[in-house]
Scaffold this motif. Structure first.
Motif, short mmCIF file in Angstrom:
data_model
loop_
_atom_site.label_atom_id
_atom_site.label_comp_id
_atom_site.label_asym_id
_atom_site.label_seq_id
_atom_site.Cartn_x
_atom_site.Cartn_y
_atom_site.Cartn_z
N LEU A 1 0.78 -1.15 0.03
CA LEU A 1 -0.09 0.04 0.01
C LEU A 1 0.81 1.29 -0.02
O LEU A 1 0.50 2.25 -0.62
N SER A 2 1.91 1.17 0.64
CA SER A 2 2.96 2.27 0.58
C SER A 2 3.51 2.57 -0.56
O SER A 2 4.29 3.78 -0.73
N HIS A 3 3.48 1.88 -1.68
CA HIS A 3 4.12 2.01 -2.82
C HIS A 3 3.01 2.15 -3.98
O HIS A 3 3.29 1.90 -5.37
N LEU A 4 1.75 2.23 -3.50
CA LEU A 4 0.56 2.12 -4.72
C LEU A 4 -0.08 3.64 -4.79
O LEU A 4 0.22 4.47 -3.85
N ASP A 5 -0.60 3.98 -5.96
CA ASP A 5 -0.91 4.98 -6.18
C ASP A 5 -2.52 5.12 -5.55
O ASP A 5 -3.09 3.95 -5.26
N PRO A 6 -3.09 6.27 -5.39
CA PRO A 6 -4.51 6.26 -4.84
C PRO A 6 -5.28 5.60 -5.86
O PRO A 6 -5.08 5.45 -7.18
N GLY A 7 -6.17 4.85 -5.37
CA GLY A 7 -7.42 4.04 -6.21
C GLY A 7 -6.67 2.56 -6.53
O GLY A 7 -7.39 1.73 -7.21
N GLU A 8 -5.58 2.32 -6.02
CA GLU A 8 -4.97 0.83 -6.16
C GLU A 8 -4.91 0.24 -5.12
O GLU A 8 -4.87 0.70 -3.84
N ASP A 9 -4.92 -1.07 -5.02
CA ASP A 9 -4.71 -1.92 -4.03
C ASP A 9 -4.08 -3.47 -4.45
O ASP A 9 -3.59 -3.25 -5.88
N SER A 10 -4.22 -4.53 -3.79
CA SER A 10 -3.68 -5.61 -4.40
C SER A 10 -4.52 -6.75 -4.22
O SER A 10 -5.22 -6.73 -2.91
N VAL B 1 -4.21 -4.10 -8.56
CA VAL B 1 -5.57 -3.76 -9.21
C VAL B 1 -6.10 -2.44 -9.20
O VAL B 1 -5.46 -1.45 -8.07
N ASP B 2 -6.71 -1.86 -10.08
CA ASP B 2 -7.56 -0.58 -9.89
C ASP B 2 -8.77 -0.84 -9.14
O ASP B 2 -9.39 -1.75 -9.59
N THR B 3 -8.97 -0.49 -7.96
CA THR B 3 -10.16 -0.68 -7.02
C THR B 3 -11.53 -0.43 -7.80
O THR B 3 -12.47 -1.12 -7.73
N ALA B 4 -11.41 0.58 -8.43
CA ALA B 4 -12.82 1.14 -9.29
C ALA B 4 -12.98 -0.13 -10.23
O ALA B 4 -14.33 -0.59 -10.47
N LYS B 5 -12.32 -0.58 -11.05
CA LYS B 5 -12.36 -1.54 -12.14
C LYS B 5 -12.98 -2.72 -11.31
O LYS B 5 -13.76 -3.38 -11.96
N VAL B 6 -12.29 -3.36 -10.41
CA VAL B 6 -12.64 -4.53 -9.59
C VAL B 6 -13.84 -4.55 -9.14
O VAL B 6 -14.53 -5.42 -9.22
#
Length: 144
Positions: free
Chosen positions: A51-60, A116-121
């Motif tokens: 999470l500290s290396h991801l952009d807003p709206g991203e997760d894994s 992943v892009d959380t909005a798309k998922v």
């Protein structure tokens, strides 16, 4: 995903093996850290680090686990989860993980996550939910 995520980076977490993390079938004196809970703790350690290396709206999301449970950690033990970023291939991140209770190795192996892009998922899952609710992909009926 930020370019700060590189192979060779490490993180660690310290966890107390509590009642919710143990198996009980060996008797009260022998409650030990359950394999599924160890894997879950490894996954959360990797996700939280990412999470500290991801952009807003991203997760894994976890995509692969290949581990070996090597030894026990008893109820009340403090375990350390060490993870190393082994590889970054586009949005696929592979971690090497080791769990120790003091000097004893408890688990070792690899865990893979996909950014992943959380909005798309969310959109994809809501479509799947609508299909299920409409009867298009619900649970199977009784066997004939």
């Amino acid at each position: 995903m930020k370019n700060t995520l590189q192979p060779g980076l490490r993180t660690a977490a310290s966890i107390l093996v509590d009642e919710q993390r143990v198996i009980e079938f060996l008797g009260k004196e022998c409650h030990v850290y359950a394999t599924p809970r160890i894997i879950s703790d490894v996954e959360f350690t990797c996700r939280n680090y990412l999470l500290s290396h991801l952009d807003p709206g991203e997760d894994s999301v976890g995509t692969k686990v290949n581990v070996e449970h090597l030894g026990p950690a008893l109820l009340g033990a403090r375990v350390t989860i060490d993870v190393l970023v082994k590889a970054v291939d586009g949005r696929r991140v592979t971690f090497e993980a080791e769990v120790r209770a003091g000097a004893d190795r408890v688990l070792a192996g690899l865990h893979e996550r996909f950014v992943v892009d959380t909005a798309k998922v969310r959109e994809r899952l809501l479509k799947k939910r609508a299909q299920m609710d409409a009867g298009g992909n619900g649970p199977p009926g009784p066997a004939a």
